[in-house]
Scaffold this active site. Structure first.
Site, short mmCIF file in Angstrom:
data_model
loop_
_atom_site.label_atom_id
_atom_site.label_comp_id
_atom_site.label_asym_id
_atom_site.label_seq_id
_atom_site.Cartn_x
_atom_site.Cartn_y
_atom_site.Cartn_z
N TYR A 25 0.83 -1.21 0.00
CA TYR A 25 0.00 0.00 0.00
C TYR A 25 0.86 1.25 0.00
O TYR A 25 1.94 1.27 0.61
CB TYR A 25 -0.88 0.04 1.26
CG TYR A 25 -2.05 -0.89 1.24
CD1 TYR A 25 -3.27 -0.50 0.73
CD2 TYR A 25 -1.93 -2.18 1.75
CE1 TYR A 25 -4.37 -1.35 0.72
CE2 TYR A 25 -3.03 -3.05 1.75
CZ TYR A 25 -4.23 -2.62 1.23
OH TYR A 25 -5.30 -3.47 1.24
N TYR A 80 -0.74 -10.06 0.46
CA TYR A 80 0.33 -9.56 1.33
C TYR A 80 0.26 -10.20 2.71
O TYR A 80 -0.82 -10.57 3.18
CB TYR A 80 0.31 -8.04 1.42
CG TYR A 80 -0.96 -7.42 1.94
CD1 TYR A 80 -1.19 -7.24 3.32
CD2 TYR A 80 -1.95 -6.98 1.06
CE1 TYR A 80 -2.34 -6.65 3.79
CE2 TYR A 80 -3.13 -6.40 1.54
CZ TYR A 80 -3.32 -6.24 2.90
OH TYR A 80 -4.47 -5.66 3.36
N ARG A 100 -3.15 -11.83 3.57
CA ARG A 100 -4.43 -11.38 3.02
C ARG A 100 -4.55 -11.86 1.58
O ARG A 100 -3.64 -11.63 0.79
CB ARG A 100 -4.53 -9.85 3.03
CG ARG A 100 -4.57 -9.12 4.37
CD ARG A 100 -5.62 -9.59 5.34
NE ARG A 100 -6.94 -9.97 4.81
CZ ARG A 100 -7.89 -9.13 4.44
NH1 ARG A 100 -7.72 -7.83 4.50
NH2 ARG A 100 -9.06 -9.57 4.00
N HIS A 142 -7.51 -8.38 -2.49
CA HIS A 142 -8.81 -7.79 -2.18
C HIS A 142 -8.80 -6.31 -2.49
O HIS A 142 -7.74 -5.67 -2.51
CB HIS A 142 -9.17 -8.00 -0.71
CG HIS A 142 -8.19 -7.36 0.23
ND1 HIS A 142 -6.99 -7.95 0.57
CD2 HIS A 142 -8.21 -6.16 0.87
CE1 HIS A 142 -6.32 -7.14 1.39
NE2 HIS A 142 -7.03 -6.05 1.59
N HIS A 196 -10.68 -2.80 -1.09
CA HIS A 196 -11.53 -2.22 -0.05
C HIS A 196 -12.58 -1.32 -0.68
O HIS A 196 -12.27 -0.54 -1.59
CB HIS A 196 -10.67 -1.38 0.91
CG HIS A 196 -9.69 -2.19 1.70
ND1 HIS A 196 -9.96 -2.70 2.94
CD2 HIS A 196 -8.42 -2.57 1.42
CE1 HIS A 196 -8.90 -3.36 3.41
NE2 HIS A 196 -7.94 -3.29 2.50
FE LIG Z 1 -6.11 -4.48 2.67
#
Ligand SMILES: [Fe+3]
Lengths: 201, 242
Positions: B108, B147, B157, B160, B162
């Protein structure tokens, strides 16, 4: 057998996670310019009618530790108790705001106007209040609560939501404390001692 | 909009429990006390509205929006599309849909993300769009990478995106995540599995939609979103008991 009920179920919530701000408050997250125009940067414009107030507070977990990663949204009426979109509402009060805690202190601040009382369709009156919705890593479904004001005793005593709280000391958790001229303090406790009353509606 | 009736009370069984020890951070961030039940009031029945004038031309294109079209982001190009509906099956038009995600490597653009997958200089990871009059939305992006994250010993995770959706009233507010059909990491993810109902879990998984995929350009995934509905009866708005 019976006829089928053709209803859909609401999409399940999932946590906003630790990086919610890059999506919803990119400038706060350090990524200005991510989108053309951010939403919820202020609940009021210069032209808003009403008393200017500033509410400061924290969000803390079950150990009392102050969160740095929550995102809060607020939604409120104008000084006459009307919401944006309602006929006659003050165009200076979009009413919606997003804010996060300061990275070091954990304090958040909401600068707005004090909302008016809000009439219910059945004639009852809600005391001045600001609706809050809190999301963060570890919060599986956004938590809804309200800020009321301790200096609105009479209106608070007749407020239909506050009246529903059986354990009277818990009402305190929804009252912003006056700390100065137009200044209030409102701490949100997610769990444990002094746990904020959260709403299910 | 006009007064359209009370919100249908939220069905909490459709959602994760706030407390789920498999997702460790929820342990100290979930209320111990029962929530206070109430019927919706105008506070929750009205909500902020956003218009197309608030959107930039690249807001719905995460491949190009970080560089303002100068250079594309790295990754598998995808279109994500679907409808926003309410519980009664009615489309939710003109509502803001916001998305954020990791880059193709699973990183991110956030100062707290220290995963050593590299940042993509051409990817911001934030976008948004508004549904049309039929509740339809779409946006272009790259498929995010999986990740690792600190929870249990080796939690990852699944890929995905959000999502944040408004609806037309503050009480409809929803944040969720979209997953991708066939991702084996879903089976192991404690956040995904905070949702216990199998059908509800499936509703978070977007199928590959080949009919809407464009040859030699992008693959498409379909993700429909359901928000809470509102009752509409002739008996609304009368004093209680009358
Ligand atoms: Fe996330």
């Amino acid at each position: 057998m019976v006829q089928p009920l053709t209803r859909l179920r609401e999409t399940p919530s999932q946590t906003a996670g630790p990086y919610v701000h890059i999506g919803l408050m990119p400038t706060y997250a350090g990524n200005p310019g991510s989108v053309e125009k951010e939403v919820g940067t202020s609940p009021i414009t210069e032209a808003a009618k009403g008393e200017r107030i500033e509410i400061t507070g924290t969000v803390s977990d079950g150990t009392g530790w102050v969160l740095r990663d929550a995102m809060i949204e607020s939604w409120q009426a104008d000084a006459e108790g009307l919401y944006a979109g309602q006929e006659g509402a003050d165009p200076g009060v979009p009413g919606f705001c997003r804010f996060g805690a300061h990275a070091e202190t954990g304090l958040w601040t909401l600068s707005t106007i004090k909302p008016g009382t809000v009439k219910l369709p059945d004639g009852r009156v809600q005391a001045p209040h600001i609706a809050l919705w809190i999301v963060a890593r570890g919060i599986n479904i956004g938590l809804m609560t309200r800020i009321y004001f301790e200096d609105e005793e009479e209106a608070n005593a007749a407020d239909p939501v506050l009246m529903r709280i059986e354990q009277r000391p818990r009402v305190e958790t929804l009252l912003a404390k006056k700390t100065g001229d137009g200044a209030y303090r409102f701490d949100i406790r997610l769990q444990g001692e002094g746990e904020t009353v959260f709403l299910d509606l | 909009m006009t007064d359209a009736g009370r919100l249908i009370p939220r069905d909490r069984t459709a959602h994760p429990d706030p407390y789920d020890p498999g997702y460790k951070t929820s342990v100290l961030r979930s209320p111990n006390q029962a929530l206070l039940s109430m019927e919706s009031t105008p506070t929750e029945e009205w909500g902020p509205t956003f218009g197309h004038d608030q959107l930039g031309p690249l807001d719905n294109n995460l491949i190009l929006n970080w560089t303002k079209g100068e250079a594309p982001a790295v990754g598998e190009r995808i279109l994500v599309h679907g409808h926003v509906l309410d519980e009664l099956g009615k489309p939710v038009p003109h509502t803001l849909v916001e998305v954020w995600q990791a880059n193709a490597g699973g990183r991110y653009r956030h100062h707290k993300d220290t995963y050593f997958a590299p940042l993509d200089p051409n990817f911001g990871g934030c976008g948004r769009t508004i549904t049309d009059e039929n509740g339809y939305y779409q946006f272009m992006t790259i498929k995010p990478g999986a990740y690792p994250w600190p929870n249990r010993g080796n939690d990852w995770r699944p890929a995905h995106i959000h999502y944040s959706i408004f609806g037309h009233s503050f009480g409809q507010r929803l944040i969720s995540q979209m997953y991708f059909e066939g991702d084996p990491l879903m089976r192991y993810c404690p956040i995904f599995h905070t949702v216990k109902d199998r059908g509800q879990l499936d509703s978070l998984v977007a199928p590959l939609d080949m009919t809407m995929s464009r040859p030699l350009d992008y693959l498409t995934y379909k993700f429909d979103i359901v928000l809470r509905g509102r009752r509409q009866t002739m008996f609304e708005n009368k004093p209680e008991g009358l």
